[in-house]
Enzyme design. Structure first.
Site, PDB file in Angstrom:
ATOM      1  N   HIS A  15       0.843  -1.210   0.000  1.00 15.06           N
ATOM      2  CA  HIS A  15       0.000   0.000   0.000  1.00 15.06           C
ATOM      3  C   HIS A  15       0.876   1.256   0.000  1.00 15.06           C
ATOM      4  O   HIS A  15       0.638   2.191  -0.764  1.00 15.06           O
ATOM      5  CB  HIS A  15      -0.929  -0.025   1.222  1.00 15.06           C
ATOM      6  CG  HIS A  15      -1.572   1.286   1.551  1.00 15.06           C
ATOM      7  ND1 HIS A  15      -2.488   1.895   0.709  1.00 15.06           N
ATOM      8  CD2 HIS A  15      -1.446   2.111   2.621  1.00 15.06           C
ATOM      9  CE1 HIS A  15      -2.892   3.044   1.261  1.00 15.06           C
ATOM     10  NE2 HIS A  15      -2.272   3.199   2.415  1.00 15.06           N
TER      11      HIS A  15
ATOM     12  N   HIS B  72       3.383   7.608   5.457  1.00 15.70           N
ATOM     13  CA  HIS B  72       2.160   8.313   5.839  1.00 15.70           C
ATOM     14  C   HIS B  72       1.308   7.610   6.893  1.00 15.70           C
ATOM     15  O   HIS B  72       0.503   8.252   7.557  1.00 15.70           O
ATOM     16  CB  HIS B  72       1.309   8.662   4.593  1.00 15.70           C
ATOM     17  CG  HIS B  72       0.497   7.519   4.045  1.00 15.70           C
ATOM     18  ND1 HIS B  72       1.001   6.641   3.115  1.00 15.70           N
ATOM     19  CD2 HIS B  72      -0.777   7.113   4.283  1.00 15.70           C
ATOM     20  CE1 HIS B  72       0.052   5.756   2.806  1.00 15.70           C
ATOM     21  NE2 HIS B  72      -1.029   6.014   3.505  1.00 15.70           N
ATOM     22  N   ASP B  73       1.481   6.296   7.060  1.00 19.89           N
ATOM     23  CA  ASP B  73       0.703   5.593   8.083  1.00 19.89           C
ATOM     24  C   ASP B  73       1.547   5.190   9.297  1.00 19.89           C
ATOM     25  O   ASP B  73       1.070   4.459  10.166  1.00 19.89           O
ATOM     26  CB  ASP B  73       0.048   4.341   7.474  1.00 19.89           C
ATOM     27  CG  ASP B  73      -1.159   4.685   6.611  1.00 19.89           C
ATOM     28  OD1 ASP B  73      -1.901   5.624   6.974  1.00 19.89           O
ATOM     29  OD2 ASP B  73      -1.378   4.016   5.575  1.00 19.89           O
TER      30      ASP B  73
ATOM     31  N   GLU C 210       0.081   6.766  12.607  1.00 10.88           N
ATOM     32  CA  GLU C 210      -1.260   6.257  12.889  1.00 10.88           C
ATOM     33  C   GLU C 210      -1.259   4.755  13.214  1.00 10.88           C
ATOM     34  O   GLU C 210      -1.927   4.319  14.146  1.00 10.88           O
ATOM     35  CB  GLU C 210      -2.133   6.520  11.658  1.00 10.88           C
ATOM     36  CG  GLU C 210      -3.608   6.606  11.982  1.00 10.88           C
ATOM     37  CD  GLU C 210      -4.392   7.048  10.746  1.00 10.88           C
ATOM     38  OE1 GLU C 210      -4.178   8.190  10.300  1.00 10.88           O
ATOM     39  OE2 GLU C 210      -5.197   6.252  10.250  1.00 10.88           O
ATOM     40  N   ASP C 211      -0.520   3.975  12.443  1.00  6.07           N
ATOM     41  CA  ASP C 211      -0.602   2.516  12.597  1.00  6.07           C
ATOM     42  C   ASP C 211       0.506   1.917  13.450  1.00  6.07           C
ATOM     43  O   ASP C 211       0.324   0.852  14.033  1.00  6.07           O
ATOM     44  CB  ASP C 211      -0.575   1.834  11.218  1.00  6.07           C
ATOM     45  CG  ASP C 211      -1.827   2.130  10.405  1.00  6.07           C
ATOM     46  OD1 ASP C 211      -2.841   2.519  11.016  1.00  6.07           O
ATOM     47  OD2 ASP C 211      -1.792   1.965   9.176  1.00  6.07           O
TER      48      ASP C 211
ATOM     49  N   ASP D 176      -3.817   8.124  -1.386  1.00  7.60           N
ATOM     50  CA  ASP D 176      -4.163   7.146  -0.348  1.00  7.60           C
ATOM     51  C   ASP D 176      -5.576   6.615  -0.574  1.00  7.60           C
ATOM     52  O   ASP D 176      -5.834   5.404  -0.495  1.00  7.60           O
ATOM     53  CB  ASP D 176      -4.053   7.843   1.016  1.00  7.60           C
ATOM     54  CG  ASP D 176      -4.185   6.880   2.195  1.00  7.60           C
ATOM     55  OD1 ASP D 176      -3.830   5.696   2.053  1.00  7.60           O
ATOM     56  OD2 ASP D 176      -4.631   7.339   3.266  1.00  7.60           O
TER      57      ASP D 176
HETATM   58 ZN    ZN Z   1      -2.701   4.748   3.826  1.00  3.73          ZN
END
Ligand code: ZN
Length: 180
Positions: free
Chosen positions: A34, A60-61, A64-65, A121
């Site tokens: 991804h 980018h994640d 957050e992740d 995204d």
């Molecule tokens: Zn993403």
């Protein structure tokens, strides 16, 4: 300037940070697929002229992740990259419906570069829902997800890359067709 070395460093770092993460879809793709898909789209849209945006796409994640601190990204890849990543990071302390509502509400305030990243995204997410949706998702849930994604993209406004916009709407259409 060896920007491409930094881009590869970011890809290497992202692969490590997300090593044990999979996409939620039935195919259980490695999450890094991804990240590379999104990075490729922003690199193409910016015609290779914005390496920091490509790096931000790869990371980018991460906040957050993987709960990577913003400071770590800033120290490794600079403030510009860290602030781009922050612009596309949801506050996980908030309940999910609130996070989804805020994405629509705050979309228009993002910088043009963050909008490109956000759009890429969403295209990647539409591709996933079309090709490999989470197994437990009902038709309604898939359609609801596409509709919400469309409202985020609409909320970005008109000053976004036209070819990415077209690609998004094709991907969203495919995701809806696949759900039915
Ligand atoms: Zn993403």
């Amino acid at each position: 300037m060896k920007e491409w070395i930094n881009v590869l460093k970011a890809a290497d770092t992202a692969a490590k940070w997300h090593m044990n993460q999979r996409r939620k879809g039935a195919n259980q793709e490695p999450y890094v697929n991804h990240l590379i898909e999104v990075a490729t789209m922003v690199a193409t849209a910016s015609e290779g002229r914005d390496p920091n945006l490509v790096i931000a796409a790869l990371l980018h994640d991460a906040i957050e992740d993987q709960k990577i601190p913003r400071e770590v990204i800033a120290a490794e890849f600079g403030e510009d990259v860290a602030s781009l990543v922050m612009e596309v990071t949801d506050d996980k302390a908030l309940p999910k419906p609130e996070r989804k509502r805020l994405q629509v509400e705050t979309a228009h305030k993002k910088t043009p570069r963050a909008k490109v990243l956000k759009l890429a995204d969403k295209i990647s997410n539409m591709n996933s829902v079309a090709l490999s949706p989470p197994e437990h998702w009902s038709v309604e849930r898939r359609l609801e997800y596409v509709a919400w994604s469309r409202s985020v993209v609409t909320a970005l406004g008109d000053d976004v890359d036209a070819s990415l916009l077209e690609e998004f709407s094709r991907a969203a259409n495919r995701a809806e067709l696949a759900a039915r």
